[in-house]
Design an enzyme around this catalytic site. Structure first.
Site, PDB file in Angstrom:
ATOM      1  N   CYS A  89     118.105   3.110 106.403  1.00 29.38           N
ATOM      2  CA  CYS A  89     118.648   3.219 107.567  1.00 29.38           C
ATOM      3  C   CYS A  89     119.673   1.987 107.715  1.00 29.38           C
ATOM      4  CB  CYS A  89     118.094   3.379 108.642  1.00 29.38           C
ATOM      5  SG  CYS A  89     116.978   4.824 108.610  1.00 29.38           S
ATOM      6  N   HIS A  98     120.892   0.346 115.608  1.00 28.91           N
ATOM      7  CA  HIS A  98     120.581   1.714 115.038  1.00 28.91           C
ATOM      8  C   HIS A  98     120.082   2.815 116.013  1.00 28.91           C
ATOM      9  CE1 HIS A  98     119.268   4.157 111.928  1.00 28.91           C
ATOM     10  NE2 HIS A  98     117.868   4.118 112.107  1.00 28.91           N
ATOM     11  N   ASN A 122     118.572  10.544 114.546  1.00 29.22           N
ATOM     12  CA  ASN A 122     118.863   9.230 113.401  1.00 29.22           C
ATOM     13  C   ASN A 122     119.419   9.817 112.410  1.00 29.22           C
ATOM     14  OD1 ASN A 122     118.303   7.151 111.837  1.00 29.22           O
ATOM     15  ND2 ASN A 122     116.081   7.089 112.436  1.00 29.22           N
TER      16      ASN A 122
HETATM   17  N1  ACO Z   1     105.844  17.024 119.487  1.00 31.10           N
HETATM   18  C1  ACO Z   1     104.312  16.830 120.086  1.00 31.10           C
HETATM   19  N2  ACO Z   1     103.636  16.138 119.898  1.00 31.10           N
HETATM   20  C2  ACO Z   1     103.985  15.271 118.988  1.00 31.10           C
HETATM   21  C3  ACO Z   1     105.076  15.430 117.976  1.00 31.10           C
HETATM   22  C4  ACO Z   1     105.927  16.056 118.449  1.00 31.10           C
HETATM   23  N3  ACO Z   1     107.256  16.308 117.919  1.00 31.10           N
HETATM   24  N4  ACO Z   1     104.743  14.268 117.274  1.00 31.10           N
HETATM   25  C5  ACO Z   1     103.606  13.567 117.402  1.00 31.10           C
HETATM   26  N5  ACO Z   1     103.119  14.362 118.222  1.00 31.10           N
HETATM   27  C6  ACO Z   1     101.924  13.938 118.766  1.00 31.10           C
HETATM   28  C7  ACO Z   1     100.683  13.428 117.747  1.00 31.10           C
HETATM   29  O1  ACO Z   1     100.233  14.066 116.983  1.00 31.10           O
HETATM   30  C8  ACO Z   1      99.751  12.758 118.778  1.00 31.10           C
HETATM   31  O2  ACO Z   1      98.724  13.595 119.074  1.00 31.10           O
HETATM   32  P1  ACO Z   1      97.498  13.185 118.932  1.00 31.10           P
HETATM   33  O3  ACO Z   1      97.144  12.169 120.217  1.00 31.10           O
HETATM   34  O4  ACO Z   1      96.472  14.409 119.364  1.00 31.10           O
HETATM   35  O5  ACO Z   1      96.817  12.630 117.619  1.00 31.10           O
HETATM   36  C9  ACO Z   1     100.644  12.403 119.858  1.00 31.10           C
HETATM   37  O6  ACO Z   1     101.881  13.091 119.875  1.00 31.10           O
HETATM   38  C10 ACO Z   1     100.901  10.956 120.019  1.00 31.10           C
HETATM   39  O7  ACO Z   1     101.652  10.392 118.831  1.00 31.10           O
HETATM   40  P2  ACO Z   1     102.107   9.036 118.582  1.00 31.10           P
HETATM   41  O8  ACO Z   1     102.591   8.762 117.000  1.00 31.10           O
HETATM   42  O9  ACO Z   1     101.317   8.029 119.181  1.00 31.10           O
HETATM   43  O10 ACO Z   1     103.520   9.084 119.570  1.00 31.10           O
HETATM   44  P3  ACO Z   1     104.291   7.938 119.849  1.00 31.10           P
HETATM   45  O11 ACO Z   1     104.473   7.597 121.294  1.00 31.10           O
HETATM   46  O12 ACO Z   1     103.781   6.641 118.889  1.00 31.10           O
HETATM   47  O13 ACO Z   1     105.844   8.319 119.437  1.00 31.10           O
HETATM   48  C11 ACO Z   1     107.229   8.451 117.489  1.00 31.10           C
HETATM   49  C12 ACO Z   1     105.760   9.021 118.034  1.00 31.10           C
HETATM   50  C13 ACO Z   1     108.386   8.926 118.587  1.00 31.10           C
HETATM   51  C14 ACO Z   1     107.421   9.060 116.025  1.00 31.10           C
HETATM   52  C15 ACO Z   1     107.263   6.859 117.607  1.00 31.10           C
HETATM   53  O14 ACO Z   1     106.178   6.218 117.150  1.00 31.10           O
HETATM   54  C16 ACO Z   1     108.533   6.373 117.227  1.00 31.10           C
HETATM   55  O15 ACO Z   1     109.665   6.430 117.762  1.00 31.10           O
HETATM   56  N6  ACO Z   1     108.622   5.742 115.867  1.00 31.10           N
HETATM   57  C17 ACO Z   1     109.469   4.951 115.285  1.00 31.10           C
HETATM   58  C18 ACO Z   1     110.004   6.084 114.759  1.00 31.10           C
HETATM   59  C19 ACO Z   1     111.521   5.687 113.955  1.00 31.10           C
HETATM   60  O16 ACO Z   1     112.364   5.542 114.689  1.00 31.10           O
HETATM   61  N7  ACO Z   1     111.652   6.248 112.703  1.00 31.10           N
HETATM   62  C20 ACO Z   1     112.820   5.722 112.033  1.00 31.10           C
HETATM   63  C21 ACO Z   1     113.218   3.960 112.198  1.00 31.10           C
HETATM   64  S1  ACO Z   1     113.773   3.511 110.771  1.00 31.10           S
HETATM   65  C22 ACO Z   1     115.008   4.594 110.473  1.00 31.10           C
HETATM   66  O17 ACO Z   1     115.778   4.759 110.784  1.00 31.10           O
HETATM   67  C23 ACO Z   1     114.677   5.005 108.791  1.00 31.10           C
END
Ligand code: ACO
Length: 331
Positions: A120, A253, A283
């Site tokens: 990205c 970003h 994104n």
């Molecule tokens: N809907 C519902 N529940 C979900 C979803 C969804 N879409 N996705 C995950 N969950 C669940 C998980 O399974 C988990 O359940 P569990 O506790 O029963 O295991 C729960 O939600 C919590 O999951 P986490 O991964 O801890 O959630 P978090 O608060 O960390 O949010 C997220 C997840 C949004 C992906 C976050 O980690 C994040 O934003 N990370 C950065 C991702 C990113 O921006 N990547 C790209 C950047 S770099 C680039 O641009 C290439």
């Protein structure tokens, strides 16, 4: 890598364009595909909808209108361009490069044209490379494109990645100018974190279980993103001898509103100076920063004289910041 470039050469953006596909995929639509909810997506990411390319559209189709707008704004045609870099992880195909395909479509017959891969962060790397080529006297006018069609490489059954991404592209023209444009760049990579965001099976490394779809450790990427947005911004400002108080427009970003809010608070930038459009596009990877710049230009925030700070970050893990004074006046 950090640097202020050559003090005797002034290089700026003279044209800007962006394009996203027409089809909107809302959180309600996603609820029908995977076990998720609008509430969860809004709370964790701030994303309401994203754009998804039609089956007939590849990256060059999204990038072409963005390039045409950028060239028109600069008062140029493809023939005037002698360097065309496309930052992407989803080119039309491995070869020919999307750069070469676009150069042909734009009539940029005198341009060196190629693709650049830095996740990205690609657009920020490509901007720095275009700057360097012009500063070094190898090019006069560069077209820098950032774009991705991530919908093609997502796992449409994986709710943890599917809800985050969208498709889109943007482009800028870089040229020498009478006024100072870019002041400094800071770019970096930490390959030890590569496994947190990767596409196994997409190249020459053979994997037993590769299915060529994006895999991500969201928590690790979140930690990296919130840390690096702050560190890289502070580094480039310090190198340029500026402070956050000087920054008029901050373009981070567009990964996730939570990540942006976290960085914005840590940096202490007032929210009205922060450009956010991830709520409507998701994104878009390398398309993210030029799409956000184009929005800020369209709504009047990017005015001549404004100090603009941009920071990208993504797979690699990689990151890149630039600090520039906006010079383009669009009537
Ligand atoms: N809907 C519902 N529940 C979900 C979803 C969804 N879409 N996705 C995950 N969950 C669940 C998980 O399974 C988990 O359940 P569990 O506790 O029963 O295991 C729960 O939600 C919590 O999951 P986490 O991964 O801890 O959630 P978090 O608060 O960390 O949010 C997220 C997840 C949004 C992906 C976050 O980690 C994040 O934003 N990370 C950065 C991702 C990113 O921006 N990547 C790209 C950047 S770099 C680039 O641009 C290439």
């Amino acid at each position: 890598m950090i640097g202020t470039g050559r003090s005797d050469v002034q290089i700026t953006i003279t044209g800007l364009g962006a394009h996203a596909p027409e089809r909107r995929l809302t959180n309600d639509d996603l609820e029908k595909l995977v076990d998720t909810s609008n509430e969860w997506i809004m709370e964790r990411t701030g994303i309401r909808e994203r754009r998804i390319a039609a089956e007939s559209e590849a990256l060059s189709d999204l990038a072409l209108p963005a390039c045409e707008t950028a060239l028109a704004q600069a008062g140029l045609t493809g023939k005037d361009i002698d360097l065309l870099i496309v930052a992407t992880v989803t080119p039309d195909m491995a070869f020919p490069s999307t750069g070469a395909i676009l150069a042909d479509k734009l009539g940029a017959v005198d341009a060196a044209a190629y693709d650049l891969s830095a996740g990205c962060t690609g657009f920020m790397y490509a901007l720095a490379q275009g700057y360097g080529m012009i500063a070094g006297g190898l090019a006069q006018r560069a077209l820098i494109v950032g774009g991705d069609v991530l919908s093609r490489i997502l796992d449409w059954t994986d709710r943890s990645t599917l809800v985050l991404f969208g498709d889109g592209a943007g482009a800028v023209v870089l040229e020498q100018s009478d006024e100072p444009g870019f002041f400094a760049f800071e770019l970096g990579a930490d390959g030890s974190g590569g496994e947190h965001l990767w596409l196994p099976g997409s190249g020459s490394r053979l994997f037993d279980d590769a299915d060529k779809r994006v895999k991500m450790n969201g928590r690790e990427v979140f930690k990296f993103a919130t840390r690096i947005l702050v560190q890289s911004a502070q580094a480039v400002l310090e190198r340029a001898g500026s402070t956050l108080d000087d920054v008029d427009v901050y373009v981070p970003h567009q990964a996730n509103v939570r990540i942006i809010d976290h960085a914005t608070k840590k940096l202490g930038i007032p929210s009205e100076r922060v450009v956010i459009n991830v709520d409507r596009y998701g994104n878009t990877s390398s398309g993210s920063i030029p799409l956000a710049l184009a929005e800020a230009q369209a709504d009047g925030r990017l005015q001549p004289g404004k100090l603009v700070l941009m920071t990208g970050m993504g797979a690699g893990l990689t990151w890149g910041s630039a600090l520039m004074r906006w010079t383009k006046d669009v009537p």
